[in-house]
Write a protein that holds these residues in place. Structure first.
Motif, PDB file in Angstrom:
ATOM      1  N   LEU A 205       0.824  -1.205   0.000  1.00  0.00           N
ATOM      2  CA  LEU A 205       0.000   0.000   0.000  1.00  0.00           C
ATOM      3  C   LEU A 205       0.862   1.260   0.000  1.00  0.00           C
ATOM      4  N   SER A 206       1.919   1.266   0.801  1.00  0.00           N
ATOM      5  CA  SER A 206       2.786   2.444   0.841  1.00  0.00           C
ATOM      6  C   SER A 206       3.520   2.630  -0.474  1.00  0.00           C
ATOM      7  N   ALA A 207       3.917   1.531  -1.102  1.00  0.00           N
ATOM      8  CA  ALA A 207       4.588   1.626  -2.393  1.00  0.00           C
ATOM      9  C   ALA A 207       3.648   2.141  -3.483  1.00  0.00           C
ATOM     10  N   LEU A 208       2.352   1.908  -3.310  1.00  0.00           N
ATOM     11  CA  LEU A 208       1.368   2.472  -4.230  1.00  0.00           C
ATOM     12  C   LEU A 208       1.188   3.972  -4.008  1.00  0.00           C
ATOM     13  N   ILE A 231      -5.188  -1.096  -9.802  1.00  0.00           N
ATOM     14  CA  ILE A 231      -5.899  -1.760  -8.719  1.00  0.00           C
ATOM     15  C   ILE A 231      -7.320  -2.048  -9.180  1.00  0.00           C
ATOM     16  N   GLN A 232      -7.732  -3.293  -9.054  1.00  0.00           N
ATOM     17  CA  GLN A 232      -9.092  -3.644  -9.425  1.00  0.00           C
ATOM     18  C   GLN A 232     -10.031  -3.265  -8.286  1.00  0.00           C
ATOM     19  N   MET A 233     -10.982  -2.376  -8.562  1.00  0.00           N
ATOM     20  CA  MET A 233     -11.940  -1.897  -7.563  1.00  0.00           C
ATOM     21  C   MET A 233     -13.306  -2.474  -7.902  1.00  0.00           C
ATOM     22  N   GLY A 234     -13.515  -3.762  -7.592  1.00  0.00           N
ATOM     23  CA  GLY A 234     -14.754  -4.409  -8.014  1.00  0.00           C
ATOM     24  C   GLY A 234     -14.780  -4.507  -9.528  1.00  0.00           C
ATOM     25  N   LYS A 235     -15.766  -3.871 -10.146  1.00  0.00           N
ATOM     26  CA  LYS A 235     -15.866  -3.872 -11.606  1.00  0.00           C
ATOM     27  C   LYS A 235     -15.060  -2.747 -12.240  1.00  0.00           C
ATOM     28  N   HIS A 236     -14.452  -1.915 -11.402  1.00  0.00           N
ATOM     29  CA  HIS A 236     -13.726  -0.747 -11.904  1.00  0.00           C
ATOM     30  C   HIS A 236     -12.231  -0.902 -11.654  1.00  0.00           C
ATOM     31  N   ARG A 237     -11.456  -0.018 -12.263  1.00  0.00           N
ATOM     32  CA  ARG A 237     -10.008  -0.096 -12.139  1.00  0.00           C
ATOM     33  C   ARG A 237      -9.437   1.280 -11.832  1.00  0.00           C
ATOM     34  N   LEU A 238      -8.603   1.326 -10.803  1.00  0.00           N
ATOM     35  CA  LEU A 238      -7.895   2.551 -10.456  1.00  0.00           C
ATOM     36  C   LEU A 238      -6.461   2.429 -10.961  1.00  0.00           C
ATOM     37  N   THR A 239      -6.056   3.389 -11.777  1.00  0.00           N
ATOM     38  CA  THR A 239      -4.695   3.420 -12.302  1.00  0.00           C
ATOM     39  C   THR A 239      -3.902   4.496 -11.574  1.00  0.00           C
ATOM     40  N   ILE A 240      -2.743   4.115 -11.052  1.00  0.00           N
ATOM     41  CA  ILE A 240      -1.859   5.057 -10.367  1.00  0.00           C
ATOM     42  C   ILE A 240      -0.620   5.249 -11.227  1.00  0.00           C
ATOM     43  N   VAL A 241      -0.356   6.475 -11.608  1.00  0.00           N
ATOM     44  CA  VAL A 241       0.772   6.809 -12.472  1.00  0.00           C
ATOM     45  C   VAL A 241       1.698   7.753 -11.717  1.00  0.00           C
ATOM     46  N   LEU A 267      -7.573  11.371   0.450  1.00  0.00           N
ATOM     47  CA  LEU A 267      -8.828  11.282  -0.305  1.00  0.00           C
ATOM     48  C   LEU A 267      -9.716  10.233   0.326  1.00  0.00           C
ATOM     49  N   LYS A 268     -10.977  10.260  -0.039  1.00  0.00           N
ATOM     50  CA  LYS A 268     -11.946   9.309   0.512  1.00  0.00           C
ATOM     51  C   LYS A 268     -12.224   8.186  -0.484  1.00  0.00           C
ATOM     52  N   HIS A 269     -12.661   7.069   0.073  1.00  0.00           N
ATOM     53  CA  HIS A 269     -12.881   5.891  -0.750  1.00  0.00           C
ATOM     54  C   HIS A 269     -13.874   6.167  -1.874  1.00  0.00           C
ATOM     55  N   ALA A 270     -14.890   6.957  -1.590  1.00  0.00           N
ATOM     56  CA  ALA A 270     -15.908   7.241  -2.609  1.00  0.00           C
ATOM     57  C   ALA A 270     -15.308   7.919  -3.838  1.00  0.00           C
ATOM     58  N   GLU A 271     -14.183   8.610  -3.648  1.00  0.00           N
ATOM     59  CA  GLU A 271     -13.562   9.315  -4.770  1.00  0.00           C
ATOM     60  C   GLU A 271     -12.864   8.370  -5.741  1.00  0.00           C
ATOM     61  N   ILE A 272     -12.547   7.153  -5.293  1.00  0.00           N
ATOM     62  CA  ILE A 272     -11.858   6.203  -6.171  1.00  0.00           C
ATOM     63  C   ILE A 272     -12.623   4.899  -6.333  1.00  0.00           C
ATOM     64  N   ALA A 273     -13.794   4.785  -5.698  1.00  0.00           N
ATOM     65  CA  ALA A 273     -14.550   3.527  -5.725  1.00  0.00           C
ATOM     66  C   ALA A 273     -14.949   3.123  -7.140  1.00  0.00           C
ATOM     67  N   ASN A 274     -15.148   4.111  -8.011  1.00  0.00           N
ATOM     68  CA  ASN A 274     -15.526   3.820  -9.404  1.00  0.00           C
ATOM     69  C   ASN A 274     -14.322   3.844 -10.335  1.00  0.00           C
ATOM     70  N   GLY A 275     -13.121   3.697  -9.749  1.00  0.00           N
ATOM     71  CA  GLY A 275     -11.916   3.682 -10.561  1.00  0.00           C
ATOM     72  C   GLY A 275     -11.487   5.072 -10.971  1.00  0.00           C
ATOM     73  N   GLY A 276     -10.651   5.130 -11.989  1.00  0.00           N
ATOM     74  CA  GLY A 276     -10.137   6.411 -12.473  1.00  0.00           C
ATOM     75  C   GLY A 276      -8.625   6.401 -12.506  1.00  0.00           C
ATOM     76  N   THR A 277      -8.054   7.599 -12.515  1.00  0.00           N
ATOM     77  CA  THR A 277      -6.603   7.733 -12.590  1.00  0.00           C
ATOM     78  C   THR A 277      -6.108   8.690 -11.519  1.00  0.00           C
ATOM     79  N   LEU A 278      -5.151   8.226 -10.749  1.00  0.00           N
ATOM     80  CA  LEU A 278      -4.476   9.058  -9.756  1.00  0.00           C
ATOM     81  C   LEU A 278      -3.053   9.257 -10.276  1.00  0.00           C
ATOM     82  N   ARG A 279      -2.719  10.508 -10.564  1.00  0.00           N
ATOM     83  CA  ARG A 279      -1.438  10.793 -11.219  1.00  0.00           C
ATOM     84  C   ARG A 279      -0.568  11.676 -10.329  1.00  0.00           C
TER      85      ARG A 279
END
Length: 288
Positions: A205-208, A231-241, A267-279
């Protein structure tokens, strides 16, 4: 037993009184969030108030959590750098569990802002927490001293407390330091033991660069190691760049969530629960 009237665990009645007061406060905090989510507002308010009882053991003179007896008197037998393992009779450390008073000083991860505000100043908090890391034994698998030890549960969130004190650069610095020096490939590659995968999960988690505050829906932002992770978030995917990812680029200059600038280090879980990109934009020096 711990007293609801006193609002802390009295040291003359309960062993591990400081540790238990802090742990019960953490549990009450989590219950308050569950009650709120279930719509039980009255229960949520009650348990939220109980979660702040840990503050009753704060001694403003010493700036530590100290054992308090049922008469409201702090125990004078106080040696903050003495480990419980070395205090065989328990005279000085009976109120703590598997660690020094210094290690338990940072045990209120669920109320980081409240913890910071207990100290005489924000700058003093930062100085004391920074010293806590600077005096840590810088080898993995070594016998612990009274300072930061990665194998001790009250400590493993401590590096993320700098975020609450307005010094995310120090969270980034010390998280990377832990990743670099507190893990190895030998037969004792972690401090203590993995505790059911706790230390392995801490590393991943820290390395992410995205670390959860247990018992809440909040993630702390730190210093991602990898150029790209998914990271697979259920049916969604969070990409960390992590742009400019490099072992020397420890510091985070800028963060974007779904191409929108993020001006905070959480940030809160709701902000990434549907996936997206954290850059992230990484840098060898702290952000101005």
């Amino acid at each position: 037993m711990c007293s609801s009237d006193l609002r802390y665990c009295p040291s003359n009645v309960v062993s591990g009184s400081v540790a238990k007061t802090l742990e019960y406060s953490y549990a009450d905090h989590s219950v308050s969030l569950l009650a709120e989510a279930l719509g039980h507002r009255e229960d949520a308010t009650l348990f939220a108030a109980h979660s702040r009882y840990y503050r009753n053991l704060w001694n403003p003179i010493t700036q530590y959590f100290q054992p308090l007896d049922s008469q409201g008197t702090f125990d004078d037998a106080f040696r903050p750098l003495l480990l419980t393992y070395l205090d065989r009779g328990g005279k000085f450390t009976r109120a703590y569990v598997e660690g020094s008073a210094l290690q338990w000083r940072w045990g209120a991860a669920f109320d980081a802002e409240g913890l910071v505000n207990l100290f005489q100043s924000r700058d003093y908090f930062v100085k004391e927490l920074n010293d806590f890391f600077e005096h840590s034994v810088p080898e993995v698998g070594h016998n612990p001293n009274a300072y930061y030890w990665h194998g001790n549960q009250p400590d493993i969130y401590a590096a993320y407390l700098f975020n609450a004190a307005g010094r995310p650069d120090l969270t980034q610095k010390w998280v990377r330091w832990i990743l670099d020096v507190k893990y190895g490939t030998g037969d004792n590659g972690v401090d203590g033991n993995d505790d059911g995968g706790t230390l392995s999960a801490w590393y991943v988690l820290s390395a992410l660069g995205l670390f959860p505050t247990a018992g809440s829906d909040v993630y702390q932002i730190a210093s991602p190691v990898w150029k790209r992770a998914e990271i697979q978030m259920g049916k969604h995917r969070l990409t960390i760049v992590a742009e400019n990812a490099d072992p020397k680029n420890v510091y985070v200059r800028k963060v974007w969530l779904n191409d929108k600038p993020l001006d905070r280090r959480w940030l809160k879980h709701a902000e990434i629960a549907n996936g997206g990109t954290l850059r992230f934009e990484m840098s060898p020096s702290p952000a101005p």
